[in-house]
Every structure is written in structure tokens, then in C-alpha cells.
Write an enzyme that holds these catalytic residues in place. Structure first.
Site, PDB file in Angstrom:
ATOM      1  N   GLN A  69       3.134   9.851   1.341  1.00  0.00           N
ATOM      2  CA  GLN A  69       4.317   9.259   1.188  1.00  0.00           C
ATOM      3  C   GLN A  69       5.169   9.698   0.130  1.00  0.00           C
ATOM      4  O   GLN A  69       6.339   9.331  -0.149  1.00  0.00           O
ATOM      5  CB  GLN A  69       4.047   7.800   1.305  1.00  0.00           C
ATOM      6  CG  GLN A  69       3.366   7.353   2.682  1.00  0.00           C
ATOM      7  CD  GLN A  69       3.254   5.735   2.691  1.00  0.00           C
ATOM      8  OE1 GLN A  69       2.364   5.374   2.184  1.00  0.00           O
ATOM      9  NE2 GLN A  69       4.473   5.319   3.485  1.00  0.00           N
ATOM     10  N   HIS A 114      -2.522   7.555   7.053  1.00  0.00           N
ATOM     11  CA  HIS A 114      -1.598   8.454   6.387  1.00  0.00           C
ATOM     12  C   HIS A 114      -2.474   9.518   6.027  1.00  0.00           C
ATOM     13  O   HIS A 114      -1.913  10.617   6.039  1.00  0.00           O
ATOM     14  CB  HIS A 114      -1.184   7.581   5.318  1.00  0.00           C
ATOM     15  CG  HIS A 114       0.157   6.903   5.422  1.00  0.00           C
ATOM     16  ND1 HIS A 114       1.334   7.385   6.069  1.00  0.00           N
ATOM     17  CD2 HIS A 114       0.273   5.443   5.515  1.00  0.00           C
ATOM     18  CE1 HIS A 114       2.137   6.299   6.424  1.00  0.00           C
ATOM     19  NE2 HIS A 114       1.565   5.233   6.003  1.00  0.00           N
ATOM     20  N   GLY A 168       0.705  -1.195  -0.139  1.00  0.00           N
ATOM     21  CA  GLY A 168      -0.053   0.039  -0.047  1.00  0.00           C
ATOM     22  C   GLY A 168       0.980   1.237  -0.023  1.00  0.00           C
ATOM     23  O   GLY A 168       1.889   1.256   0.438  1.00  0.00           O
ATOM     24  N   HIS A 216      -4.367   1.080   7.644  1.00  0.00           N
ATOM     25  CA  HIS A 216      -3.050   1.751   7.859  1.00  0.00           C
ATOM     26  C   HIS A 216      -2.954   2.871   6.657  1.00  0.00           C
ATOM     27  O   HIS A 216      -2.411   3.908   7.286  1.00  0.00           O
ATOM     28  CB  HIS A 216      -1.790   0.427   7.554  1.00  0.00           C
ATOM     29  CG  HIS A 216      -0.577   1.188   7.474  1.00  0.00           C
ATOM     30  ND1 HIS A 216       0.299   0.664   8.339  1.00  0.00           N
ATOM     31  CD2 HIS A 216       0.137   1.828   6.478  1.00  0.00           C
ATOM     32  CE1 HIS A 216       1.465   1.329   8.210  1.00  0.00           C
ATOM     33  NE2 HIS A 216       1.395   2.059   7.070  1.00  0.00           N
ATOM     34  N   GLU A 217      -3.174   2.861   5.505  1.00  0.00           N
ATOM     35  CA  GLU A 217      -2.940   3.732   4.501  1.00  0.00           C
ATOM     36  C   GLU A 217      -4.074   4.877   4.740  1.00  0.00           C
ATOM     37  O   GLU A 217      -3.582   5.961   4.579  1.00  0.00           O
ATOM     38  CB  GLU A 217      -3.272   3.109   3.053  1.00  0.00           C
ATOM     39  CG  GLU A 217      -2.345   1.981   2.543  1.00  0.00           C
ATOM     40  CD  GLU A 217      -0.877   2.434   2.815  1.00  0.00           C
ATOM     41  OE1 GLU A 217      -0.528   3.661   2.552  1.00  0.00           O
ATOM     42  OE2 GLU A 217      -0.130   1.392   3.178  1.00  0.00           O
ATOM     43  N   CYS A 258       6.022   0.047   7.262  1.00  0.00           N
ATOM     44  CA  CYS A 258       5.566   1.228   6.668  1.00  0.00           C
ATOM     45  C   CYS A 258       6.772   1.692   5.643  1.00  0.00           C
ATOM     46  O   CYS A 258       7.855   1.717   6.381  1.00  0.00           O
ATOM     47  CB  CYS A 258       5.150   2.263   7.533  1.00  0.00           C
ATOM     48  SG  CYS A 258       4.716   3.724   6.571  1.00  0.00           S
ATOM     49  N   LEU A 259       6.578   2.020   4.357  1.00  0.00           N
ATOM     50  CA  LEU A 259       7.790   2.258   3.511  1.00  0.00           C
ATOM     51  C   LEU A 259       8.308   3.552   4.213  1.00  0.00           C
ATOM     52  O   LEU A 259       9.484   3.576   3.963  1.00  0.00           O
ATOM     53  CB  LEU A 259       7.182   2.584   1.971  1.00  0.00           C
ATOM     54  CG  LEU A 259       7.032   1.091   1.396  1.00  0.00           C
ATOM     55  CD1 LEU A 259       6.283   1.417  -0.024  1.00  0.00           C
ATOM     56  CD2 LEU A 259       8.154   0.092   1.253  1.00  0.00           C
TER      57      LEU A 259
HETATM   58 NI    NI Z   1       2.552   3.378   5.785  1.00  0.00          NI
END
Ligand code: NI
Length: 185
Positions: free
Chosen positions: A50, A144, A45, A140-141, A98-99
Site C-alpha cells: 500500500q 495484501h 492496519g 485483511h493485511e 481499506c485505505l
Molecule cells: Ni487494506
């Protein structure tokens, strides 16, 4: 186009995101870039903040997790202007990463069931229900878009234990195969 990913501590990750204008023709390119960046950095995701854009948009593709689980096959979606309108069910723990926070994974507790409203890449409005891991990726996304990162959802003790690792990420000490944007010192 593969875009660099904002690192923990970058202010855009805490910004309030804005809705994308209905039928905005630029959104398709942005969605393509998000998918390309997500695949390149091997995430499931990726949310607009991000890639340094404070917009209400994220993409997900749980297909790579689908080799073993039938429910993830063909699970690729773009969520434009999403709103979780209901969230309930039993709370369960899942190991999240998380990236923007490379090298850290933690068990995070969230409710099992969500109902979400969003536009897809063709500006078709959907209302859908999700459970299990797809719901988890969406939650999760979605966080953000509200400036929330998964460490925010940990116990004060876990947070304290992560503090120096998070500071190191913000300072640029990461070992990843994708490009990142770090907060200015
Ligand atoms: Ni994340």
C-alpha cells in the site's frame, strides 16, 4: 515520513511480495513510515504494497478501537515476513474497509481463528494465536501480501455492484485527506 498510498488498480497491490532479508537494518525506518502513514490516514492496519513496496511486511494498531474493548488496548504490532500457519473456527462477517479503496465498506466473511508466525521489529520470532477483531485486521493485511483485496472475497453479485465505484477509484476520483498513487492510464 508520511508516504502516499497506492489506490485500487495499482499493479503493486497484485504483485507477489518478497521476504525481507533477516536483520535488514532498513526495516526499522520502513516500519516507522508505515505507522506514521497509517495514523495520518486513520487506518488500523497498513501493508507494504500500500506504500508501493512489494515486501512481506504490515503493521497494525487496534488501540484506537480499544476505548470500548479492553482486548484492543496496547495492540500495536509490526509483522515482518509473516505466515499464517493455521486458520480455522467459525466464519463470521465483519464490515471491512481499506485505505487503498476509500469510500467503500463491505461485510466480509472470514474464519475466526488464526495462528501466525512472524518477526517483530527487533527480529524476534513469534508464533501467536488471534481471534475476533485483531485476527480480522491481521487477515485483511496479510491478504495484501498475497495480492488479495477485500472485494475479491465478496460474492459475484456484490462484486458486480461495486465495479463502477472501484473503476472510479482507479481513475483517481477519490475524496480523501491523504495522498494516493493511482495506476497509470
Ligand atoms: Ni487494506
Amino acid at each position: 515520513m508520511i508516504l502516499p498510498i497506492t489506490a485500487y488498480g495499482h499493479p503493486v497491490l497484485r504483485k507477489k511480495t518478497e521476504e525481507i532479508e533477516l536483520n535488514d537494518p532498513g526495516v526499522q525506518q520502513l516500519i516507522d513510515n508505515l505507522f506514521e502513514t497509517m495514523y495520518y490516514s486513520e487506518g488500523v492496519g497498513l501493508a507494504a504494497p500500500q506504500v508501493n513496496l512489494a515486501l512481506r511486511l504490515f503493521v497494525m494498531d487496534a488501540t484506537p478501537m480499544g476505548d470500548t474493548v479492553e482486548e484492543f488496548k496496547d495492540f500495536k504490532r509490526a509483522f515482518i515476513n509473516p505466515y499464517i500457519i493455521e486458520e480455522s473456527g467459525e466464519t463470521w462477517s465483519f464490515n471491512e474497509g481499506c485505505l487503498s479503496i476509500p469510500g467503500i465498506r463491505e461485510d466480509v466473511k472470514r474464519p475466526d481463528w488464526i495462528k501466525i508466525e512472524y518477526y517483530d521489529e527487533n527480529w524476534v520470532l513469534h508464533e501467536e494465536e488471534y481471534t475476533g477483531i485483531p485476527a480480522r485486521i491481521i487477515q485483511h493485511e496479510y491478504d495484501h501480501l498475497d495480492g488479495i483485496l477485500f472485494p475479491d472475497r465478496l460474492s459475484p453479485l456484490r462484486k458486480r455492484l461495486l465495479k463502477s465505484k472501484l473503476a472510479a477509484i482507479s481513475a483517481g476520483k477519490v475524496d480523501v485527506n491523504y495522498r494516493m498513487i493511482f495506476p497509470k492510464k
